[in-house]
Scaffold this motif. Structure first.
Motif, short mmCIF file in Angstrom:
data_model
loop_
_atom_site.label_atom_id
_atom_site.label_comp_id
_atom_site.label_asym_id
_atom_site.label_seq_id
_atom_site.Cartn_x
_atom_site.Cartn_y
_atom_site.Cartn_z
N LEU A 50 0.82 -1.22 0.00
CA LEU A 50 0.00 0.00 0.00
C LEU A 50 0.86 1.27 0.00
O LEU A 50 0.54 2.23 -0.70
N THR A 54 0.84 4.05 -2.98
CA THR A 54 0.61 5.47 -2.69
C THR A 54 1.75 6.33 -3.22
O THR A 54 1.53 7.37 -3.83
N ILE A 57 1.54 6.91 -6.94
CA ILE A 57 0.60 7.99 -7.32
C ILE A 57 1.29 9.34 -7.19
O ILE A 57 1.13 10.22 -8.04
#
Length: 195
Positions: A50, A54, A57
């Motif tokens: 995760l 993140t 992005i």
């Protein structure tokens, strides 16, 4: 750039960010991941994934911010060689800031604070060399600028004054995976088909 090419770039960059996060998590928490229970391993790996997703992005937003900034700078400066010189100045300024803004008198030598910027600059130079081989010599300075300056800006949350190696590594590995990938693929997805 078509929607299909944008989608391909988005998903491959997301995947590389996830892989970078997993590798960072394994490097930082080997004992916790492999020494505990199976559920601990899966939960730790999932959290690392995760974090990597993140960060990917953030890296993709950085690419589009750079592309917008580059477009505006080219229209402001009108002269490509002047913009190239400004980018070189910003690379040097960023290097100085990465050292100066983190100096802690209690820790000692300035040389200790030069490790991260020197390694990042080395990666930027290697990436720029590869980009020039794939495209043309004009890509040299913009590639170094993107990999060094934009990655350094994206890395700010991980560059703490207390030199937490874990936070630095957890951000920089997915960032480099994503940014190097994006800059080496950009000419392919923006190329126009010859009819």
């Amino acid at each position: 750039m078509s929607v299909r090419k944008f989608g391909w770039m988005f998903w491959t960059t997301l995947l590389l960010g996830g892989i970078g996060g997993l590798l960072s998590g394994v490097l930082l928490g080997r004992e916790e991941l492999f020494g505990g229970s199976l559920s601990n391993f899966f939960m730790g790996s999932f959290m690392s994934l995760l974090i990597g997703l993140t960060v990917s992005i953030v890296a993709q937003m950085g690419l589009f911010a750079y592309m917008t900034f580059n477009y505006m700078a080219l229209s402001i400066f009108k002269n490509a060689s002047l913009w190239k010189n400004v980018q070189i100045f910003l690379i040097l300024f960023t290097f100085f800031d990465m050292v100066y803004l983190r100096i802690d008198g209690a820790r000692g030598s300035v040389m200790l604070y030069m490790i991260e910027p020197l390694l990042l600059l080395l990666i930027a130079l290697v990436t720029a060399y590869a980009k020039v081989k794939l495209t043309n010599p004009k890509a040299w300075v913009p590639t170094i600028f993107f990999i060094f300056v934009v990655t350094a800006i994206e890395w700010i949350p991980g560059l703490t004054k207390d030199d937490n190696f874990g936070s630095m590594l957890m951000m920089i590995m997915p960032l480099l995976f994503c940014n190097v990938w994006q800059v080496l693929q950009l000419h392919r997805i923006t190329a126009k088909k010859e009819s």
